[in-house]
Scaffold this active site. Structure first.
Site, PDB file in Angstrom:
ATOM      1  N   TYR A 142       0.815  -1.216   0.000  1.00  0.00           N
ATOM      2  CA  TYR A 142       0.000   0.000   0.000  1.00  0.00           C
ATOM      3  C   TYR A 142       0.848   1.265   0.000  1.00  0.00           C
ATOM      4  O   TYR A 142       0.405   2.307  -0.465  1.00  0.00           O
ATOM      5  CB  TYR A 142      -0.912   0.026   1.233  1.00  0.00           C
ATOM      6  CG  TYR A 142      -2.159  -0.815   1.111  1.00  0.00           C
ATOM      7  CD1 TYR A 142      -2.075  -2.194   1.004  1.00  0.00           C
ATOM      8  CD2 TYR A 142      -3.412  -0.222   1.133  1.00  0.00           C
ATOM      9  CE1 TYR A 142      -3.218  -2.963   0.918  1.00  0.00           C
ATOM     10  CE2 TYR A 142      -4.563  -0.989   1.050  1.00  0.00           C
ATOM     11  CZ  TYR A 142      -4.464  -2.355   0.943  1.00  0.00           C
ATOM     12  OH  TYR A 142      -5.600  -3.109   0.852  1.00  0.00           O
ATOM     13  N   LYS A 192       4.169 -15.382   3.119  1.00  0.00           N
ATOM     14  CA  LYS A 192       4.420 -16.123   1.886  1.00  0.00           C
ATOM     15  C   LYS A 192       5.934 -16.305   1.800  1.00  0.00           C
ATOM     16  O   LYS A 192       6.604 -15.850   0.871  1.00  0.00           O
ATOM     17  CB  LYS A 192       3.852 -15.332   0.689  1.00  0.00           C
ATOM     18  CG  LYS A 192       3.889 -16.069  -0.631  1.00  0.00           C
ATOM     19  CD  LYS A 192       2.876 -17.199  -0.748  1.00  0.00           C
ATOM     20  CE  LYS A 192       3.079 -17.940  -2.049  1.00  0.00           C
ATOM     21  NZ  LYS A 192       2.257 -19.169  -2.143  1.00  0.00           N
ATOM     22  N   ASP A 224      -1.716 -18.684   1.242  1.00  0.00           N
ATOM     23  CA  ASP A 224      -2.646 -19.399   0.358  1.00  0.00           C
ATOM     24  C   ASP A 224      -3.353 -20.532   1.100  1.00  0.00           C
ATOM     25  O   ASP A 224      -4.578 -20.677   1.024  1.00  0.00           O
ATOM     26  CB  ASP A 224      -1.948 -19.882  -0.928  1.00  0.00           C
ATOM     27  CG  ASP A 224      -0.632 -20.598  -0.687  1.00  0.00           C
ATOM     28  OD1 ASP A 224      -0.169 -20.616   0.470  1.00  0.00           O
ATOM     29  OD2 ASP A 224      -0.074 -21.147  -1.659  1.00  0.00           O
ATOM     30  N   ASP A 248      -5.907  -7.535   4.457  1.00  0.00           N
ATOM     31  CA  ASP A 248      -7.064  -6.964   3.761  1.00  0.00           C
ATOM     32  C   ASP A 248      -7.921  -8.091   3.192  1.00  0.00           C
ATOM     33  O   ASP A 248      -9.143  -8.130   3.369  1.00  0.00           O
ATOM     34  CB  ASP A 248      -6.569  -6.034   2.646  1.00  0.00           C
ATOM     35  CG  ASP A 248      -7.712  -5.427   1.849  1.00  0.00           C
ATOM     36  OD1 ASP A 248      -8.681  -4.960   2.473  1.00  0.00           O
ATOM     37  OD2 ASP A 248      -7.637  -5.426   0.607  1.00  0.00           O
ATOM     38  N   ASP A 252     -11.777  -9.823   4.840  1.00  0.00           N
ATOM     39  CA  ASP A 252     -13.067  -9.881   4.125  1.00  0.00           C
ATOM     40  C   ASP A 252     -13.524 -11.333   4.002  1.00  0.00           C
ATOM     41  O   ASP A 252     -14.704 -11.650   4.169  1.00  0.00           O
ATOM     42  CB  ASP A 252     -12.950  -9.283   2.714  1.00  0.00           C
ATOM     43  CG  ASP A 252     -13.275  -7.787   2.684  1.00  0.00           C
ATOM     44  OD1 ASP A 252     -13.100  -7.114   3.721  1.00  0.00           O
ATOM     45  OD2 ASP A 252     -13.690  -7.293   1.616  1.00  0.00           O
TER      46      ASP A 252
HETATM   47  C1  IPM Z   1     -10.220  -1.862   3.983  1.00  0.00           C
HETATM   48  C2  IPM Z   1     -10.518  -1.365   2.597  1.00  0.00           C
HETATM   49  C3  IPM Z   1      -9.421  -0.399   2.179  1.00  0.00           C
HETATM   50  C4  IPM Z   1      -8.131  -1.178   2.152  1.00  0.00           C
HETATM   51  C5  IPM Z   1      -9.652   0.308   0.841  1.00  0.00           C
HETATM   52  C6  IPM Z   1     -10.989   1.020   0.796  1.00  0.00           C
HETATM   53  C7  IPM Z   1      -8.532   1.247   0.510  1.00  0.00           C
HETATM   54  O1  IPM Z   1     -10.648  -2.414   1.700  1.00  0.00           O
HETATM   55  O2  IPM Z   1     -10.139  -1.052   4.912  1.00  0.00           O
HETATM   56  O3  IPM Z   1     -10.095  -3.073   4.146  1.00  0.00           O
HETATM   57  O4  IPM Z   1      -7.795  -1.828   1.158  1.00  0.00           O
HETATM   58  O5  IPM Z   1      -7.425  -1.139   3.162  1.00  0.00           O
HETATM   59 MG    MG Z   2     -10.596  -4.330   2.611  1.00  0.00          MG
END
Ligand code: IPM
Ligand code: MG
Length: 366
Positions: A142, A192, A224, A248, A252
């Site tokens: 990032y 990794k 993975d 990240d 999710d």
């Molecule tokens: C998160 C989001 C952010 C990230 C985006 C919106 C930049 O996906 O906070 O997980 O990738 O960190």
């Molecule tokens: Mg995210």
């Protein structure tokens, strides 16, 4: 009366709706537990781009710097999606993370039995799962430079850089061990290392820090296979620590264990500490959900749960945090259900349910 100052950044999409519920819940907890919150509302993301051309205006950053904590809704939406635009809403998040050194992103995932039907996982696989994902938030792909497009001798290419200093790895790993000590004492470090040099240093640092935390059982795992195992054996995990992009993605994915992204809370903790706690930014993981914005149907529970983390970790209000968390649990168990949880109730129905419970236990014992 104790007073706390919170920078209030509702942002875009459903951000304002869910933040408003969290703010009312915190105010109700303040009335019950004897503190007062000064909410300093500021623009961020798309709304700020519309107003001033900048996703993170200087006044917003200043307000965040001087606050005890930051409550953020969400940023972004189709209106600001043009890839050639000079300013992007998401820039605000990245700038806040780096400017405030919010290096530690905590994303708890709990499989509540009442939400078995909302999760795609079979109950016997998910029951009992309780994971804390600790994502490094200020390094890695990032922020590594160089980043961008290049052209040399007619060859077009693009570069992203995965860079970590030893110190950056050390501080997140140290926190991971401390958090594991306060939980079940099991830490999974995800990397990794069979491919990436950064992961090999990461492993080295984990092993060094492990020597100072003998009560924690630590394992190294590849990202993975972890992406597979987190869904097939979620109860194996206690604390997971990993670099920015892996965290990240895994966080999710792990929302499927909870049953909805609408339940995922987060805390992003900084390096600055106060007498009350650490400066932190609190936000739901779900994002701005433009498709349902303004309709009054968004699930506010992730934001309320994030506000509870704010009370505990940045404001030193542990009793109020417990109370807010109990109200959220009660809502999950037998409260109104928004669409993401298979119901048809609205945001206000959930707010009313929570507000009726916050501080209620105190009156009985008083
Ligand atoms: C998160 C989001 C952010 C990230 C985006 C919106 C930049 O996906 O906070 O997980 O990738 O960190
Ligand atoms: Mg995210």
């Amino acid at each position: 009366m104790r007073t706390h100052s919170v920078a209030y950044l509702p942002g875009d999409g459903i951000g304002p709706e869910v933040c408003d519920v969290a703010r009312r819940c915190v105010n109700a907890a303040g009335a019950a537990f004897g503190f007062n919150v000064r909410w300093d509302e500021q623009s961020v993301g798309g709304r700020a781009i519309d107003e001033s051309g900048r996703a993170l205006p200087p006044a917003t950053l200043e307000a965040c710097r001087s606050a005890d904590a930051i409550l953020l809704g969400a940023v972004g939406g189709p209106r600001w999606d043009d890839p050639t635009a000079a300013a992007r809403p998401e820039d605000a998040l990245l700038a806040l993370r780096s400017e405030l050194e919010l290096f530690a992103n905590l994303r708890p995932v709990t499989a509540h039995p009442a939400l078995a039907a909302a999760s795609p996982l079979r109950p016997e696989v998910r029951d009992g799962a309780d994971i804390l994902i600790l994502r490094e938030l200020t390094g890695g792909l990032y922020f590594g430079r160089p980043q961008g497009r290049e052209e040399h001798d007619g060859v077009e290419s693009v570069v992203d850089t995965l860079r970590y200093t030893r110190a950056e790895i050390e501080r997140i790993v140290e926190l991971a061990f401390e958090l594991a000590e306060g939980r079940r004492g099991h830490l999974t470090s995800v990397d990794k290392a069979n491919v990436l040099a950064s992961s090999r240093l990461w492993r080295e640092v984990v092993n060094e820090v492990a020597a100072r935390h003998a009560s924690v059982t630590v394992e190294h795992a590849l990202v993975d296979s972890t992406a597979y195992l987190i869904l097939t054996q979620p109860t194996h995990y206690d604390v997971i620590v990993t670099e920015n992009l892996f965290g990240d993605i895994l966080s999710d994915e792990a929302a499927a264990i909870a049953g909805s992204l609408g339940l995922m809370a987060s805390a992003s903790l900084g390096t600055r500490t106060t007498a009350k706690g650490r400066l932190g930014m609190y936000e739901p993981v779900h994002g701005s959900a433009p498709g349902i914005a303004g309709k009054g149907v968004a699930n506010p529970l992730a934001t309320v749960a994030s506000a509870a983390m704010m009370l505990r970790l940045s404001l030193g209000e542990a009793d109020a945090a417990d109370d807010l968390e109990s109200a959220v649990t009660a809502a999950i168990e037998d409260g109104p259900r928004t669409a993401d949880l298979g119901g048809s109730d609205g945001t206000e129905a959930v707010a009313g349910f929570l507000l009726a419970r916050i501080g209620a236990g105190l009156e009985v014992t008083a």
